[in-house]
Design a protein around this motif. Sequence first.
Motif, PDB file in Angstrom:
ATOM      1  N   ARG A 146       0.852  -1.048  -0.124  1.00 39.36           N
ATOM      2  CA  ARG A 146      -0.144   0.124   0.023  1.00 39.36           C
ATOM      3  C   ARG A 146       0.828   1.119  -0.004  1.00 39.36           C
ATOM      4  O   ARG A 146       1.773   1.244   0.847  1.00 39.36           O
ATOM      5  CB  ARG A 146      -0.701  -0.071   1.301  1.00 39.36           C
ATOM      6  CG  ARG A 146      -1.818  -1.129   1.288  1.00 39.36           C
ATOM      7  CD  ARG A 146      -2.612  -1.214   2.666  1.00 39.36           C
ATOM      8  NE  ARG A 146      -3.532  -0.203   2.842  1.00 39.36           N
ATOM      9  CZ  ARG A 146      -4.112   0.152   3.679  1.00 39.36           C
ATOM     10  NH1 ARG A 146      -3.758  -0.510   4.849  1.00 39.36           N
ATOM     11  NH2 ARG A 146      -4.980   1.189   3.926  1.00 39.36           N
ATOM     12  N   LEU A 147       0.824   2.140  -0.962  1.00 38.37           N
ATOM     13  CA  LEU A 147       1.576   3.192  -1.060  1.00 38.37           C
ATOM     14  C   LEU A 147       0.874   4.318  -0.574  1.00 38.37           C
ATOM     15  O   LEU A 147      -0.330   4.861  -0.891  1.00 38.37           O
ATOM     16  CB  LEU A 147       1.963   3.621  -2.651  1.00 38.37           C
ATOM     17  CG  LEU A 147       2.610   2.265  -3.267  1.00 38.37           C
ATOM     18  CD1 LEU A 147       2.550   2.785  -4.569  1.00 38.37           C
ATOM     19  CD2 LEU A 147       3.914   2.094  -2.516  1.00 38.37           C
ATOM     20  N   VAL A 148       1.527   5.222   0.097  1.00 38.29           N
ATOM     21  CA  VAL A 148       1.157   6.520   0.568  1.00 38.29           C
ATOM     22  C   VAL A 148       1.751   7.728  -0.365  1.00 38.29           C
ATOM     23  O   VAL A 148       3.027   7.759  -0.288  1.00 38.29           O
ATOM     24  CB  VAL A 148       1.453   6.759   2.075  1.00 38.29           C
ATOM     25  CG1 VAL A 148       0.985   8.099   2.634  1.00 38.29           C
ATOM     26  CG2 VAL A 148       0.585   5.901   2.997  1.00 38.29           C
ATOM     27  N   LEU A 149       0.697   8.344  -0.966  1.00 33.78           N
ATOM     28  CA  LEU A 149       1.333   9.271  -2.030  1.00 33.78           C
ATOM     29  C   LEU A 149       0.847  10.725  -1.667  1.00 33.78           C
ATOM     30  O   LEU A 149      -0.418  11.089  -1.595  1.00 33.78           O
ATOM     31  CB  LEU A 149       0.971   8.774  -3.512  1.00 33.78           C
ATOM     32  CG  LEU A 149       1.245   7.549  -3.756  1.00 33.78           C
ATOM     33  CD1 LEU A 149       0.406   7.210  -5.347  1.00 33.78           C
ATOM     34  CD2 LEU A 149       2.667   7.337  -3.819  1.00 33.78           C
ATOM     35  N   GLY A 150       1.747  11.684  -1.888  1.00 33.86           N
ATOM     36  CA  GLY A 150       1.180  12.916  -1.797  1.00 33.86           C
ATOM     37  C   GLY A 150       1.194  13.504  -3.550  1.00 33.86           C
ATOM     38  O   GLY A 150       2.091  13.392  -3.979  1.00 33.86           O
ATOM     39  N   VAL A 151      -0.052  14.065  -3.592  1.00 32.26           N
ATOM     40  CA  VAL A 151      -0.438  14.302  -4.925  1.00 32.26           C
ATOM     41  C   VAL A 151      -0.870  15.832  -5.267  1.00 32.26           C
ATOM     42  O   VAL A 151      -1.606  16.636  -4.372  1.00 32.26           O
ATOM     43  CB  VAL A 151      -1.833  13.630  -5.428  1.00 32.26           C
ATOM     44  CG1 VAL A 151      -2.247  14.071  -6.761  1.00 32.26           C
ATOM     45  CG2 VAL A 151      -1.639  12.173  -5.179  1.00 32.26           C
ATOM     46  N   THR A 152       0.060  16.706  -5.939  1.00 33.74           N
ATOM     47  CA  THR A 152      -0.296  18.020  -5.955  1.00 33.74           C
ATOM     48  C   THR A 152      -0.816  18.229  -7.627  1.00 33.74           C
ATOM     49  O   THR A 152      -0.644  17.292  -8.417  1.00 33.74           O
ATOM     50  CB  THR A 152       0.958  18.702  -5.818  1.00 33.74           C
ATOM     51  OG1 THR A 152       1.992  18.458  -6.688  1.00 33.74           O
ATOM     52  CG2 THR A 152       1.453  18.562  -4.371  1.00 33.74           C
ATOM     53  N   ALA A 153      -1.036  19.449  -8.221  1.00 35.89           N
ATOM     54  CA  ALA A 153      -1.290  19.738  -9.416  1.00 35.89           C
ATOM     55  C   ALA A 153      -0.137  19.183 -10.326  1.00 35.89           C
ATOM     56  O   ALA A 153      -0.072  18.919 -11.445  1.00 35.89           O
ATOM     57  CB  ALA A 153      -1.638  20.972  -9.633  1.00 35.89           C
ATOM     58  N   GLN A 154       1.195  19.348 -10.040  1.00 32.48           N
ATOM     59  CA  GLN A 154       2.504  19.132 -10.846  1.00 32.48           C
ATOM     60  C   GLN A 154       3.143  17.946 -10.505  1.00 32.48           C
ATOM     61  O   GLN A 154       3.788  17.222 -11.298  1.00 32.48           O
ATOM     62  CB  GLN A 154       3.319  20.607 -10.495  1.00 32.48           C
ATOM     63  CG  GLN A 154       3.006  21.691 -11.142  1.00 32.48           C
ATOM     64  CD  GLN A 154       2.090  22.523 -10.266  1.00 32.48           C
ATOM     65  OE1 GLN A 154       2.001  22.049  -9.096  1.00 32.48           O
ATOM     66  NE2 GLN A 154       1.226  23.413 -10.817  1.00 32.48           N
ATOM     67  N   HIS A 155       2.943  17.094  -9.251  1.00 34.37           N
ATOM     68  CA  HIS A 155       4.044  16.252  -8.802  1.00 34.37           C
ATOM     69  C   HIS A 155       3.052  15.113  -7.968  1.00 34.37           C
ATOM     70  O   HIS A 155       1.876  15.456  -7.399  1.00 34.37           O
ATOM     71  CB  HIS A 155       5.205  16.463  -7.893  1.00 34.37           C
ATOM     72  CG  HIS A 155       5.849  17.668  -8.618  1.00 34.37           C
ATOM     73  ND1 HIS A 155       6.886  17.311  -9.779  1.00 34.37           N
ATOM     74  CD2 HIS A 155       6.349  19.066  -8.449  1.00 34.37           C
ATOM     75  CE1 HIS A 155       7.267  18.067 -10.063  1.00 34.37           C
ATOM     76  NE2 HIS A 155       7.234  19.328  -9.175  1.00 34.37           N
ATOM     77  N   ILE A 156       3.568  13.721  -8.031  1.00 29.12           N
ATOM     78  CA  ILE A 156       3.207  12.953  -7.385  1.00 29.12           C
ATOM     79  C   ILE A 156       4.421  12.346  -6.424  1.00 29.12           C
ATOM     80  O   ILE A 156       5.509  12.123  -6.888  1.00 29.12           O
ATOM     81  CB  ILE A 156       2.416  11.693  -7.884  1.00 29.12           C
ATOM     82  CG1 ILE A 156       1.201  12.284  -8.721  1.00 29.12           C
ATOM     83  CG2 ILE A 156       2.132  10.670  -7.082  1.00 29.12           C
ATOM     84  CD1 ILE A 156       0.679  11.131  -9.686  1.00 29.12           C
TER      85      ILE A 156
END
Length: 131
Positions: free
Chosen positions: A83-93
């Motif tokens: 299970r991956l915890v990801l930070g998602v923005t408009a430009q990057h993951i």
Amino acid sequence: MKSSTQPLQSMPSSPAVPSAGSMLTQVSSVLAFIVLLILACAWLARRCGFAPRRVSSQSLNVSASVSIGQRERVVIVDVDDARLVLGVTAQHITHLHTLPPKAPDPQSEPMATADFRHLLQTFLKRSGKSQ
């Protein structure tokens, strides 16, 4: 007997033959109407629940998501072995953390594909017209 000749009167005119341009316009307008009718029926079927839902891939599933700003989110994505915890923005993951895989629930069974009879009964129950 005296025969009198009368001047030829104009003969009744035959029905006008439509031009190729007007016939083409009629055919194309009817065809456009039929295509729009098909699209409207498809939209209505999807809206009422007759169309089957798209089955998401079981190998990749977003299990949780939380917004931490206007365009920033933290999501937990389930993959086959982690299970991956990801930070998602408009430009990057950005990969933040890796969790162990989630234990499968014994109660959760994959939903079988519903046949037309079941879909119709569900629709009739939802609209309140069931017998």
